[in-house]
Design an enzyme around this catalytic site. Structure first.
Site, PDB file in Angstrom:
ATOM      1  N   GLU A  54       0.819  -1.205   0.000  1.00  0.00           N
ATOM      2  CA  GLU A  54       0.000   0.000   0.000  1.00  0.00           C
ATOM      3  C   GLU A  54       0.857   1.261   0.000  1.00  0.00           C
ATOM      4  O   GLU A  54       0.559   2.228  -0.700  1.00  0.00           O
ATOM      5  CB  GLU A  54      -0.925   0.008   1.232  1.00  0.00           C
ATOM      6  N   ALA A 164       9.962 -44.978  -7.604  1.00  0.00           N
ATOM      7  CA  ALA A 164      11.386 -45.322  -7.612  1.00  0.00           C
ATOM      8  C   ALA A 164      11.546 -46.774  -8.030  1.00  0.00           C
ATOM      9  O   ALA A 164      10.624 -47.582  -7.911  1.00  0.00           O
ATOM     10  CB  ALA A 164      12.006 -45.107  -6.231  1.00  0.00           C
ATOM     11  N   THR A 198      16.021 -41.373   0.851  1.00  0.00           N
ATOM     12  CA  THR A 198      16.147 -40.644  -0.415  1.00  0.00           C
ATOM     13  C   THR A 198      17.539 -40.041  -0.547  1.00  0.00           C
ATOM     14  O   THR A 198      18.130 -40.046  -1.632  1.00  0.00           O
ATOM     15  CB  THR A 198      15.073 -39.549  -0.503  1.00  0.00           C
TER      16      THR A 198
END
Length: 334
Positions: A54, A164, A198
Site C-alpha cells: 500500500e 522409484a 532418499t
C-alpha cells in the site's frame, strides 16, 4: 477513464505475485491506487523491513491520491511493526475509498485495519476476488490460523503409480520441464524435506537452480553422513507434528515435502498434507516390485478411501501435473 473493481483488483493480484519470492515471512500483497482521473499506480510487498504494498502504491501516485481508490489484496495493517501502519498512510494520503480482497487472519490485524479506515470516513468494500486471493495467500493464511507451515507434498510418479526403482533410485522419472517446475516450488517454499533413504539413494542437493529465488532450508527425517550433498541440513527424528510446530514458530510459511514413499505416507496418514502435487510421467515400471507413492499399509476397505479435490492440472513437457487438496472433512481431521 473508469476502472472497475475486478479489473483493478486483478492488477493488484498480479503485483502480489511479484512479491512471492521476496516478502516472506510477510504475506505477498499487491496494491493499486486508481486516481479520480483513472490513472493506475501499483505496489507490492518489499523484503522484510521494507515498505508494504500500500505504501509503495501511494508513493507511486504522489500528489494524485486525494479522492482516489486503493485496492489491496489483503487488509491493510493497523499496527507498528518493522514498518508503520498502512492504514494511517492511506488516511493521510486523502484516499476516499478502499477495496480489500480479504481480511487478514493475523491476530494483530484481523479486522482492525478495516475498522480504522471506516472510522476515518473512508468507504471500505471487502471481498472482491476473495477466492483467488485466498488461494494465492494459502500458506500465509494457514500459518496464521494454525501456527504451522502449509505442507505441500510433491511426488513424481510413473503412469502405473511408481516413484522409484526396486533399488530406491528415482532420477529421473519426469522430464526437464517438470524438474524446472520443482525448482520453482522450492523457491516458493521456506523449507524442503526428504527422508534419509532418499538422501542415501539419490544424494540430492535440494537447492534452487536455474530459476529465480533463494534455496530453502533443508530438512532430513533421519540421519545422513557429513559428506551428503544435502548438508548443511536439519536432521529430525521426532514426531512430525512437533516438527511442524517448531517450523511454524520459526516463521516457516510453506514446507515442501519431496518424499520418498515412507515419508510421504507418514505425512498423509497423519493428515498433515495441505496440498498434493503429482507429476505423472508417461512411463511404466511394468511390475509391482518398484516403490509406490505411499509405502506400507493403506486402507483395508473401499469405505475408507481418501478423497480430495483436483485444484488444477497442467502439461509440463511430456509430463502431467495434478494438484490435489483435501476436502474440508479431511482437513477437520487434523
Amino acid at each position: 477513464m473508469q476502472v472497475n473493481d475486478q479489473h483493478a483488483m486483478q492488477i493488484a493480484i498480479n503485483a502480489a505475485n511479484r512479491a512471492r519470492l521476496i516478502s516472506r515471512p510477510n504475506p505477498w500483497v499487491g496494491a493499486v491506487v486508481v486516481t479520480e482521473s483513472g490513472e493506475i499506480f501499483e505496489g507490492s510487498t518489499s523484503r522484510v523491513g521494507g515498505p508494504h504494498a500500500e505504501i509503495l502504491a501511494i508513493h507511486a501516485a504522489g500528489n494524485l491520491t486525494r479522492g482516489a481508490t486503493i485496492y489491496t489484496t489483503l487488509e491493510p495493517c493497523n499496527h507498528t511493526g518493522r514498518t508503520g501502519p498502512c492504514t494511517q498512510a492511506i488516511i493521510e494520503a486523502g484516499i476516499a475509498r478502499a477495496v480489500v480482497g480479504i481480511t487478514d487472519p493475523d491476530e494483530k490485524v484481523s479486522g482492525r485495519g478495516i475498522a480504522h479506515l471506516r472510522e476515518a470516513g473512508i468507504s471500505v468494500e471487502v471481498g472482491v476476488l476473495a477466492d483467488q486471493i485466498t488461494a494465492q495467500l494459502a500458506p500465509y493464511i494457514h500459518h496464521r490460523k494454525t501456527k504451522r507451515p502449509f505442507v505441500v507434498l510433491k511426488m513424481a510418479t510413473t503412469l502405473d503409480g511408481r516413484t522409484a526403482a526396486p533399488d530406491g533410485t528415482s532420477m529421473w522419472i519426469t522430464g526437464e520441464t517438470a524438474r524446472q517446475r520443482v525448482q520453482q516450488l522450492r523457491a516458493q517454499s521456506d523449507a524442503v524435506l526428504v527422508g534419509a533413504n532418499t538422501v542415501r539413494a539419490d544424494d540430492p542437493q535440494l537447492t534452487v537452480r536455474d530459476v529465480e529465488g533463494e534455496s530453502p532450508r533443508r530438512i532430513v527425517l533421519g540421519e545422513v553422513t557429513k559428506s551428503a550433498r544435502v548438508n548443511p541440513c536439519t536432521q529430525w527424528r521426532g514426531a512430525l507434528v512437533d516438527l511442524l510446530d517448531d517450523l511454524g514458530n520459526q516463521d516457516v510459511l510453506q514446507l515442501l515435502v519431496e518424499g520418498g514413499p515412507t515419508v510421504a505416507a507418514a505425512f498423509h496418514r497423519e493428515n498433515l498434507v495441505n496440498q498434493f502435487i503429482f507429476h505423472v510421467a508417461p512411463a511404466l515400471t511394468g511390475g509391482n516390485d518398484s516403490l509406490p507413492v505411499f509405502e506400507n499399509h493403506g486402507i483395508s476397505t473401499m469405505s475408507q478411501l481418501w478423497r480430495g479435490k483436483i485444484i488444477s492440472t497442467q502439461q509440463l513437457g511430456d509430463d502431467l501435473e495434478i494438484i490435489l487438496e483435501p476436502n474440508p472433512a479431511q482437513q477437520e481431521m487434523k
